[in-house]
Design a protein around this motif. Structure first.
Motif, mmCIF file in Angstrom:
data_model
loop_
_atom_site.group_PDB
_atom_site.id
_atom_site.type_symbol
_atom_site.label_atom_id
_atom_site.label_comp_id
_atom_site.label_asym_id
_atom_site.label_seq_id
_atom_site.Cartn_x
_atom_site.Cartn_y
_atom_site.Cartn_z
ATOM 1 N N GLN A 183 0.822 -1.208 0.000
ATOM 2 C CA GLN A 183 0.000 0.000 0.000
ATOM 3 C C GLN A 183 0.859 1.263 0.000
ATOM 4 N N CYS A 184 2.100 1.147 0.438
ATOM 5 C CA CYS A 184 2.987 2.320 0.493
ATOM 6 C C CYS A 184 3.734 2.552 -0.819
ATOM 7 N N THR A 185 3.745 1.562 -1.687
ATOM 8 C CA THR A 185 4.529 1.678 -2.924
ATOM 9 C C THR A 185 3.675 1.601 -4.183
ATOM 10 N N ARG A 186 2.396 1.336 -4.030
ATOM 11 C CA ARG A 186 1.508 1.194 -5.193
ATOM 12 C C ARG A 186 1.360 2.524 -5.918
ATOM 13 N N PRO A 187 1.613 2.574 -7.226
ATOM 14 C CA PRO A 187 1.443 3.840 -7.954
ATOM 15 C C PRO A 187 -0.037 4.209 -8.051
ATOM 16 N N PRO A 188 -0.352 5.493 -7.958
ATOM 17 C CA PRO A 188 -1.756 5.902 -8.039
ATOM 18 C C PRO A 188 -2.344 5.621 -9.414
ATOM 19 N N THR A 189 -3.627 5.266 -9.408
ATOM 20 C CA THR A 189 -4.344 5.017 -10.659
ATOM 21 C C THR A 189 -5.560 5.928 -10.794
ATOM 22 N N GLY A 190 -5.802 6.741 -9.775
ATOM 23 C CA GLY A 190 -6.952 7.634 -9.791
ATOM 24 C C GLY A 190 -6.890 8.578 -8.605
ATOM 25 N N LYS A 191 -8.036 9.208 -8.350
ATOM 26 C CA LYS A 191 -8.139 10.127 -7.213
ATOM 27 C C LYS A 191 -9.481 9.932 -6.530
ATOM 28 N N ILE A 192 -9.482 10.146 -5.207
ATOM 29 C CA ILE A 192 -10.706 10.190 -4.422
ATOM 30 C C ILE A 192 -10.676 11.509 -3.667
ATOM 31 N N LYS A 193 -11.656 12.360 -3.910
ATOM 32 C CA LYS A 193 -11.713 13.696 -3.306
ATOM 33 C C LYS A 193 -10.406 14.464 -3.518
ATOM 34 N N GLY A 194 -9.767 14.271 -4.664
ATOM 35 C CA GLY A 194 -8.543 14.983 -4.998
ATOM 36 C C GLY A 194 -7.271 14.349 -4.466
ATOM 37 N N TYR A 195 -7.370 13.245 -3.730
ATOM 38 C CA TYR A 195 -6.196 12.569 -3.170
ATOM 39 C C TYR A 195 -5.849 11.350 -4.026
ATOM 40 N N ARG A 216 -8.859 -0.740 -1.612
ATOM 41 C CA ARG A 216 -8.426 0.528 -2.174
ATOM 42 C C ARG A 216 -7.444 1.198 -1.225
ATOM 43 N N VAL A 217 -6.564 2.007 -1.813
ATOM 44 C CA VAL A 217 -5.571 2.773 -1.068
ATOM 45 C C VAL A 217 -5.727 4.228 -1.473
ATOM 46 N N VAL A 218 -5.638 5.131 -0.509
ATOM 47 C CA VAL A 218 -5.622 6.569 -0.790
ATOM 48 C C VAL A 218 -4.547 7.193 0.096
ATOM 49 N N VAL A 219 -3.872 8.195 -0.432
ATOM 50 C CA VAL A 219 -2.829 8.890 0.323
ATOM 51 C C VAL A 219 -3.310 10.302 0.596
ATOM 52 N N ALA A 220 -3.429 10.620 1.894
ATOM 53 C CA ALA A 220 -3.848 11.952 2.333
ATOM 54 C C ALA A 220 -2.724 12.536 3.179
ATOM 55 N N GLY A 221 -1.936 13.402 2.583
ATOM 56 C CA GLY A 221 -0.786 13.960 3.300
ATOM 57 C C GLY A 221 0.235 12.878 3.591
#
Length: 193
Positions: A127-139, A153-158
């Motif tokens: 989850q820490c190395t997966r490249p983003p494939t989209g956005k959720i609420k801009g994250y 699903r994984v999301v990075v917020a800050g």
């Protein structure tokens, strides 16, 4: 193909590795009082041998307060609660939504991927190395598997990476439902930690 056992097993193994033995079989079900003012981010972290942790690891208490304030997943039995199977640590919180019959619905991992154990074992923390494939609420967000039907699903917020996975037996909760659940979270608050 639905494969929750893989992610859940990885998350549980990582959580066990991060938390060690808890000494108690009873999960916590109530959050401590939220700290006054803005969440504090300066906290020491448990160190892996030879690792120097950043001085601004997200506080475990801040992650715990956030986790216990999350809404119940849509479709879960009323009266359930977020429970910690293991005690939280600085930069690391793991909770499950469990109903009164002890049925699980969702697992949520909140982690500051800069903690030394993650840096020393990056292959165990996809989850820490997966490249983003989209956005959720801009994250930035990503699926945890190449199969888009897989619901994790994984999301990075800050500085906080959020991993949400679905328990076996709650298969009606789809990837879109997980994304909607994540969108219901106060990601802006999380990003400020």
């Amino acid at each position: 193909m639905f494969r929750p056992y893989r992610t859940l097993a990885t998350v549980l193994a990582a959580s066990a590795f991060l938390a060690g033995c808890s000494g108690s079989d009873e999960p916590k079900t109530a959050a401590p009082a939220a700290p006054a003012g803005a969440p504090s981010s300066a906290a020491p972290a448990d160190s892996a041998p030879g690792a120097t942790p950043p001085v601004d690891i997200v506080k475990g208490a801040d992650l715990q307060a956030f986790a216990f304030a999350m809404p119940a997943p849509k479709g879960a039995q009323a009266g359930g609660s977020w429970q910690e199977p293991l005690p939280n640590q600085e930069g690391n919180e793991f909770v499950n939504y469990i109903d009164t019959s002890k049925k699980g619905y969702l697992s949520v991992k909140l982690i500051d991927c800069r903690i030394p154990v993650v840096q020393a074992n990056r292959q165990s923390f996809g989850q820490c190395t997966r490249p983003p494939t989209g956005k959720i609420k801009g994250y930035p967000s990503a699926t945890l598997d190449d199969d888009p039907a897989y619901p994790a699903r994984v999301v990075v917020a800050g500085r906080v990476t959020v991993l949400v996975d679905v328990w076996v037996g709650f298969e009606q909760f789809t990837g879109k439902d997980v994304e909607n659940f994540i969108a219901s979270l106060d990601l802006a608050r999380l990003a400020k930690m």
